[in-house]
Design a protein around this motif. Structure first.
Motif, mmCIF file in Angstrom:
data_model
loop_
_atom_site.group_PDB
_atom_site.id
_atom_site.type_symbol
_atom_site.label_atom_id
_atom_site.label_comp_id
_atom_site.label_asym_id
_atom_site.label_seq_id
_atom_site.Cartn_x
_atom_site.Cartn_y
_atom_site.Cartn_z
ATOM 1 N N ASN A 1 -16.169 43.481 -114.892
ATOM 2 C CA ASN A 1 -16.581 42.452 -115.851
ATOM 3 C C ASN A 1 -15.954 42.680 -117.229
ATOM 4 O O ASN A 1 -16.112 41.857 -118.133
ATOM 5 N N LEU A 2 -15.231 43.788 -117.391
ATOM 6 C CA LEU A 2 -14.470 44.038 -118.614
ATOM 7 C C LEU A 2 -13.069 44.469 -118.222
ATOM 8 O O LEU A 2 -12.887 45.301 -117.329
ATOM 9 N N ILE A 3 -12.067 43.891 -118.887
ATOM 10 C CA ILE A 3 -10.665 44.217 -118.626
ATOM 11 C C ILE A 3 -10.145 45.055 -119.783
ATOM 12 O O ILE A 3 -10.341 44.704 -120.953
ATOM 13 N N VAL A 4 -9.471 46.166 -119.467
ATOM 14 C CA VAL A 4 -8.789 46.946 -120.504
ATOM 15 C C VAL A 4 -7.402 47.313 -120.002
ATOM 16 O O VAL A 4 -7.180 47.445 -118.795
ATOM 17 N N GLY A 5 -6.475 47.489 -120.911
ATOM 18 C CA GLY A 5 -5.130 47.882 -120.507
ATOM 19 C C GLY A 5 -4.127 47.772 -121.639
ATOM 20 O O GLY A 5 -4.478 47.422 -122.774
ATOM 21 N N VAL B 71 -5.553 46.146 -124.958
ATOM 22 C CA VAL B 71 -6.284 44.891 -124.777
ATOM 23 C C VAL B 71 -7.672 45.187 -124.202
ATOM 24 O O VAL B 71 -7.799 45.945 -123.233
ATOM 25 N N ILE B 72 -8.686 44.590 -124.808
ATOM 26 C CA ILE B 72 -10.056 44.650 -124.290
ATOM 27 C C ILE B 72 -10.531 43.207 -124.158
ATOM 28 O O ILE B 72 -10.502 42.459 -125.134
ATOM 29 N N ALA B 73 -10.952 42.807 -122.961
ATOM 30 C CA ALA B 73 -11.319 41.402 -122.741
ATOM 31 C C ALA B 73 -12.477 41.291 -121.769
ATOM 32 O O ALA B 73 -12.515 41.999 -120.755
ATOM 33 N N ASN B 74 -13.410 40.415 -122.058
ATOM 34 C CA ASN B 74 -14.460 40.094 -121.091
ATOM 35 C C ASN B 74 -13.836 39.352 -119.917
ATOM 36 O O ASN B 74 -12.854 38.622 -120.091
ATOM 37 N N LYS C 292 -19.937 38.840 -113.152
ATOM 38 C CA LYS C 292 -21.189 38.971 -113.895
ATOM 39 C C LYS C 292 -21.185 38.126 -115.159
ATOM 40 O O LYS C 292 -21.789 38.486 -116.176
ATOM 41 N N ALA C 293 -20.461 37.005 -115.106
ATOM 42 C CA ALA C 293 -20.358 36.061 -116.227
ATOM 43 C C ALA C 293 -19.754 36.700 -117.482
ATOM 44 O O ALA C 293 -19.855 36.143 -118.571
ATOM 45 N N GLY C 294 -19.121 37.865 -117.315
ATOM 46 C CA GLY C 294 -18.517 38.537 -118.469
ATOM 47 C C GLY C 294 -19.496 39.328 -119.302
ATOM 48 O O GLY C 294 -19.162 39.770 -120.412
ATOM 49 N N VAL D 1 -12.659 37.516 -126.399
ATOM 50 C CA VAL D 1 -14.113 37.458 -126.241
ATOM 51 C C VAL D 1 -14.571 36.216 -125.479
ATOM 52 O O VAL D 1 -14.216 35.090 -125.823
ATOM 53 N N ASP D 2 -15.354 36.454 -124.443
ATOM 54 C CA ASP D 2 -16.136 35.414 -123.778
ATOM 55 C C ASP D 2 -17.327 36.123 -123.155
ATOM 56 O O ASP D 2 -17.339 36.448 -121.974
ATOM 57 N N VAL D 3 -18.351 36.377 -123.977
ATOM 58 C CA VAL D 3 -19.447 37.234 -123.553
ATOM 59 C C VAL D 3 -20.799 36.571 -123.838
ATOM 60 O O VAL D 3 -21.097 36.235 -124.987
ATOM 61 N N PRO D 4 -21.624 36.363 -122.811
ATOM 62 C CA PRO D 4 -22.928 35.728 -123.031
ATOM 63 C C PRO D 4 -24.016 36.700 -123.442
ATOM 64 O O PRO D 4 -25.109 36.278 -123.809
ATOM 65 N N GLY D 5 -23.742 38.004 -123.352
ATOM 66 C CA GLY D 5 -24.753 38.979 -123.747
ATOM 67 C C GLY D 5 -24.624 40.264 -122.957
ATOM 68 O O GLY D 5 -23.686 40.445 -122.171
ATOM 69 N N PHE D 6 -25.572 41.167 -123.190
ATOM 70 C CA PHE D 6 -25.677 42.357 -122.356
ATOM 71 C C PHE D 6 -26.415 41.967 -121.076
ATOM 72 O O PHE D 6 -27.320 41.122 -121.101
ATOM 73 N N LEU D 7 -26.040 42.576 -119.971
ATOM 74 C CA LEU D 7 -26.609 42.216 -118.673
ATOM 75 C C LEU D 7 -28.112 42.513 -118.642
ATOM 76 O O LEU D 7 -28.522 43.659 -118.842
ATOM 77 N N PRO D 8 -28.954 41.508 -118.379
ATOM 78 C CA PRO D 8 -30.404 41.764 -118.307
ATOM 79 C C PRO D 8 -30.772 42.384 -116.958
ATOM 80 O O PRO D 8 -30.096 42.171 -115.956
#
Length: 517
Positions: free
Chosen positions: A309-313, A324-327, A332-334, A362-369
């Motif tokens: 759910n998170l891309i880095v590279g 690069v850090i990207a949702n 998991k909806a990012g 950034v495309d992040v709806p929140g921390f995973l509940p």
């Protein structure tokens, strides 16, 4: 005076014998598994003729249990310095054909000597692990050797890049040396890495398991997250080392190997305008966005199989190296969860240590509940992302694509977290929570009192979104540098990178900060 010819012949004979390691029969067994020997791995890693070996003539120090009668050329490890793409790199490769590559006193000393050299000369360090572990016959001396290696792993941390290749067995205490390094590459079929094997686990806990479940490349890369890259074979592992080094500086005082283009490409990319779905809740893939921003779509993804759910590279934008850090909204909806937070924080801290600019998408709806997330410490783990971004002094450029809600908006490097430049697409939604959730809290009475509750709710959701969740509210308060057309993203990022490369930021003197581990 001419050197006696017999002396030179004797030297050549000794070198030829030691180059065979444990002998031709053991080399054949290694090849039968589809693996390379230690020297063959180094031959692939270093440019031909550039490798200077250290300690070829070293012998083991053990004289118990009949060991005094056994010859162990180089004490089971090849160490030295060579050239990779014109740059000096230090390293070691354990030789499984000699005593199973087990670590003894002088084996460890050879490794420590070349690690000290890497530290003093500012050279990247590559460790090729293929060992049965500590040499039992040497007892506490072998354990001491591991301790000395670990100590140097920590001394090199943040000083020079450290890359570990797990090309064979790496068990017990031996696994902690690669664990202390920056990037781990593991071959798919011939390698294993674990602390306790299946038999030990069964004896201690009664639980039956398999090596595939606990020590394989798949388990270490996709489940535990110990491994950053899975290689198909030894040759592929060395290719990954080369590719990784192509983005990294030699040391913390050096700049990354930028290759700035003479002319920045400022042409708009109309395809970028088509990548966001019309439905704000529609699934979006962030990878095409990354590939259209970076040069030639070339992106070296790190930790590809872990916390997806998170891309880095690593990549380049008009020749400038970036991390690069990207949702990833596809997974998991990012949302940010425990594993994604750990993954992101570690990558950010590496980039900061080695002067690599950060590009955050950034495309992040929140921390995973969820109960598991709360009980697992999402607060503590999520705080690592906040800490990592705040502590980073390298150039930080953020592009908000769609959702940026609540604490996760901050955790993805908002202006308040030290971002130098924050761009937003017109599709960006920046708020404490989504418009649907906010309407339920803010307009509950109005909705309940309406004759047509659904219509009233839709009206109020739109009103909240337009007034409070659009990028223009944040822009009006100076939290957004600019709202840009998606088609101009690459050009804007490239220009921002050029203007921030000479950034200099000092912090109050202290020993170190206390990241919430």
């Amino acid at each position: 005076m001419t050197i006696d010819k017999t002396l030179l012949e004797d030297l050549q004979k000794r070198r030829a014998e030691r180059s065979l390691g444990g002998g031709e029969e053991r080399i054949k067994k290694v090849h039968a598994k589809g693996a390379m020997t230690a020297r063959e791995r180094f031959a692939q890693l270093f440019e031909e003729g550039t490798f200077q070996e250290w300690g070829m003539h070293v012998e083991h120090a053990c004289h118990d249990f009949g060991m005094e009668k056994k010859a162990m050329p180089g004490d089971g490890v090849v160490t030295g310095v060579g050239q990779v793409n014109g740059r000096s790199v230090a390293g070691f490769a354990q030789d499984f054909t000699i005593g199973g590559g087990a670590l003894g006193q002088r084996h460890a000393k050879k490794i420590c000597d070349v690690m000290d050299y890497a530290a003093n000369c500012g050279l990247p360090f590559v460790a090729i692990n293929d060992s049965g572990g500590a040499r039992i016959q040497e007892g506490v001396d072998a354990l001491s050797g591991y301790g000395q290696v670990f100590y140097r792993n920590v001394a090199l941390s943040g000083l020079v890049p450290q890359i570990a290749v797990i090309a064979g067995s790496c068990a017990g205490g031996a696994a902690y040396s690669p664990a202390l390094m920056d990037f781990l590459i593991m071959t798919r079929d011939n390698a294993s890495m674990f602390i306790c094997g299946p038999q030990v686990i069964k004896a201690a806990t009664g639980v039956e398991t398999t090596m595939e479940e606990i020590g394989s490349a798949a388990a270490n890369a996709g489940i535990s997250g110990n491994v950053h890259f899975v290689a198909e074979n030894d040759a592929h592992a060395i290719e990954l080392v080369h590719e990784l080094l192509s983005y990294l500086p030699a040391n913390n005082l050096d700049n990354p190997p930028h290759m700035p283009a003479e002319n920045i490409n400022l042409e708009p990319d109309p395809v970028m305008d088509t990548l966001v779905p019309e439905d704000p809740k529609g699934m979006m893939d962030m990878m095409p966005v990354i590939q259209r921003i970076v040069d030639d779509g070339k992106f070296l993804e790190v930790h590809q199989q872990f916390a997806t759910n998170l891309i880095v590279g690593f990549a380049r934008v008009d020749g400038i190296v970036v991390g690069v850090i990207a949702n990833q909204p596809k997974v998991k909806a990012g949302t940010l969860d425990i594993d994604a937070s750990d993954k992101g924080a570690r990558f950010i801290r590496f980039c900061n240590a080695f002067n690599i600019p950060l590009l955050t998408l950034v495309d992040v709806p929140g921390f995973l509940p969820g109960v598991q997330q709360e009980q697992g410490g999402i607060i503590r783990h999520g705080a690592k992302m906040l800490f990592a971004y705040c502590a980073a002094t390298v150039p930080k450029i953020t592009v908000i694509i769609r959702k940026a809600y609540g604490g996760s908006y901050l955790a993805m490097c908002s202006r308040d977290m030290g971002a130098d430049v924050v761009f937003a697409w017109p599709t960006a939604e920046i708020a404490v929570m989504g418009a649907d959730g906010a309407a339920n809290v803010l307009y509950r009475r109005e909705i309940e009192a309406a004759e047509d509750k659904a219509a009233k709710r839709a009206e109020l959701v739109k009103e909240y979104h337009d007034q409070f969740a659009s990028p223009y509210m944040a822009a009006s308060r100076g939290m957004i540098t600019d709202v840009i057309e998606p088609s101009t993203t690459r050009a804007n990022v490239s220009l921002a990178l050029r203007s921030t490369l000479m950034k200099s930021e000092t912090r109050p003197p202290k020993k170190h900060g206390l990241i919430p581990l």
